[in-house]
Design an enzyme around this catalytic site. Sequence first.
Site, PDB file in Angstrom:
ATOM      1  N   GLN A  11      -1.257  16.543   2.452  1.00  0.00           N
ATOM      2  CA  GLN A  11      -2.164  17.657   2.183  1.00  0.00           C
ATOM      3  C   GLN A  11      -3.285  17.269   1.230  1.00  0.00           C
ATOM      4  O   GLN A  11      -4.460  17.529   1.493  1.00  0.00           O
ATOM      5  CB  GLN A  11      -1.395  18.846   1.602  1.00  0.00           C
ATOM      6  CG  GLN A  11      -2.330  19.995   1.249  1.00  0.00           C
ATOM      7  CD  GLN A  11      -1.624  21.306   1.005  1.00  0.00           C
ATOM      8  OE1 GLN A  11      -0.411  21.394   1.091  1.00  0.00           O
ATOM      9  NE2 GLN A  11      -2.374  22.334   0.710  1.00  0.00           N
ATOM     10  N   SER A 140      -1.553  11.801  -2.532  1.00  0.00           N
ATOM     11  CA  SER A 140      -1.062  12.221  -3.845  1.00  0.00           C
ATOM     12  C   SER A 140       0.222  11.458  -4.129  1.00  0.00           C
ATOM     13  O   SER A 140       0.881  10.976  -3.217  1.00  0.00           O
ATOM     14  CB  SER A 140      -0.779  13.719  -3.846  1.00  0.00           C
ATOM     15  OG  SER A 140       0.266  13.980  -2.933  1.00  0.00           O
ATOM     16  N   GLY A 144       5.744  14.640  -0.643  1.00  0.00           N
ATOM     17  CA  GLY A 144       6.628  13.776   0.130  1.00  0.00           C
ATOM     18  C   GLY A 144       5.856  12.866   1.067  1.00  0.00           C
ATOM     19  O   GLY A 144       6.120  11.668   1.152  1.00  0.00           O
ATOM     20  N   THR A 179       3.221  20.854  -9.011  1.00  0.00           N
ATOM     21  CA  THR A 179       3.373  21.537  -7.726  1.00  0.00           C
ATOM     22  C   THR A 179       4.776  21.321  -7.172  1.00  0.00           C
ATOM     23  O   THR A 179       5.173  21.960  -6.222  1.00  0.00           O
ATOM     24  CB  THR A 179       2.361  21.022  -6.695  1.00  0.00           C
ATOM     25  OG1 THR A 179       2.488  19.600  -6.632  1.00  0.00           O
ATOM     26  CG2 THR A 179       0.955  21.379  -7.096  1.00  0.00           C
ATOM     27  N   ASN A 228     -11.695  19.355  -5.418  1.00  0.00           N
ATOM     28  CA  ASN A 228     -11.946  18.331  -4.412  1.00  0.00           C
ATOM     29  C   ASN A 228     -13.418  17.987  -4.291  1.00  0.00           C
ATOM     30  O   ASN A 228     -13.771  16.850  -4.016  1.00  0.00           O
ATOM     31  CB  ASN A 228     -11.400  18.778  -3.051  1.00  0.00           C
ATOM     32  CG  ASN A 228      -9.884  18.812  -3.052  1.00  0.00           C
ATOM     33  OD1 ASN A 228      -9.251  18.224  -3.924  1.00  0.00           O
ATOM     34  ND2 ASN A 228      -9.296  19.490  -2.099  1.00  0.00           N
ATOM     35  N   GLU A 254     -15.868  -6.862  -4.534  1.00  0.00           N
ATOM     36  CA  GLU A 254     -16.520  -7.049  -5.822  1.00  0.00           C
ATOM     37  C   GLU A 254     -15.892  -6.162  -6.904  1.00  0.00           C
ATOM     38  O   GLU A 254     -15.787  -6.554  -8.054  1.00  0.00           O
ATOM     39  CB  GLU A 254     -18.002  -6.703  -5.672  1.00  0.00           C
ATOM     40  CG  GLU A 254     -18.918  -7.674  -6.345  1.00  0.00           C
ATOM     41  CD  GLU A 254     -20.368  -7.389  -6.018  1.00  0.00           C
ATOM     42  OE1 GLU A 254     -21.122  -7.177  -6.968  1.00  0.00           O
ATOM     43  OE2 GLU A 254     -20.735  -7.356  -4.832  1.00  0.00           O
TER      44      GLU A 254
END
Length: 450
Positions: A11, A140, A144, A179, A228, A254
């Site tokens: 997500q 993230s 999961g 969360t 976001n 680089e």
Amino acid sequence: MRECISIHVGQAGVQIGNACWELYCLEHGIQPDGQMPSDKTIGGGDDSFNTFFSETGAGKHVPRAVFVDLEPTVVDEVRTGTYRQLFHPEQLITGKEDAANNYARGHYTIGKEIVDLVLDRIRKLADLCTGLQGFLIFHSFGGGTGSGFASLLMERLSVDYGKKSKLEFAIYPAPQVSTAVVEPYNSILTTHTTLEHSDCAFMVDNEAIYDICRRNLDIERPTYTNLNRLIGQIVSSITASLRFDGALNVDLTEFQTNLVPYPRIHFPLATYAPVISAEKAYHEQLSVAEITNACFEPANQMVKCDPRHGKYMACCMLYRGDVVPKDVNAAIATIKTKRTIQFVDWCPTGFKVGINYQPPTVVPGGDLAKVQRAVCMLSNTTAIAEAWARLDHKFDLMYAKRAFVHWYVGEGMEEGEFSEAREDLAALEKDYEEVGVDSVEAEAEEGEEY
């Protein structure tokens, strides 16, 4: 061409992907249906933006990206959203049941059913590239899918594309808000698994970004869209030099050469300036010196830790917009005179600069103001060890009681994997500690032992 393939997992990865591709399209003048009126060479392309977009014969620009989630709801939003025509349906891959915040489900049981399909789609994208440079993986640590599946995918990418670089953009569990209760488990398991497969990982901590939105943009209750879009700006700054022609360009390898002194010490801190709302920007003009100084304020960092407690090993300043090298040199010279910023003694110079003349673009109706110039600083500092220490502590509290472990074991993991991962992170903390020790002192200590 030096193409990059973006892979958005879970997500968090998918939602950041939405923000990033929305911004890229605005920056390059690509419409939601993939048409680009300003592009005169249809079908052919060695324009700079072809590092991120491939062109079809009909003149449509398609992102070199894959969106993967083990459950469909989030990716369905892309399938029905504004940019639904931008992506090829095969680029949006979903499973039927999610990983339920469980690393073991993402990595073993559910992940393994879908991983070959995902690799097949990535292979198709890779075949369209003339000189694939590497992968950008967005995920993230806490979820999961983001932890389990992303690490599985990176292991497999290392096998299939051995030498290609892999950069991660990882959402690190925030210190206060959470969360999922099992975030520390997932984070430590995924870090352990990907440590040897990732070349460079930019961590972003939601809480740090919440605070920036609250403080600098006056948003009382930031949503994930606010977060976001800000993360999108940072990713855009980091990748701008790959997508535009600039005065001092930087490519993926680089970054690693300049930011990663040892293979394991590959977690740079990102800081972006100016983050400013339209009302404020209307009244002030920010100079190069001001935005450069802002980068050294802990308040503007994307991870909660204090670089004033650590030492810098390397520093990359990526400017965009109306910036000339003379101003940059002056700004950096001023910073070097300040005593608050300490470099490790084995890395005396430590500043790498990139300048891109394309000014930052903002999403219309968004929170960020349109500014003439911006800078993104990537710094490798020993202070980020604080973030690991915090996470390890939470892991220890739960693992001492073996809380929630049965969910992982039930999906075919072994308890040994937990302790192995935890030891690896203890070693990582130690590595950071040793890197920060002055070389003269270190030699003296070693002398006493023999």
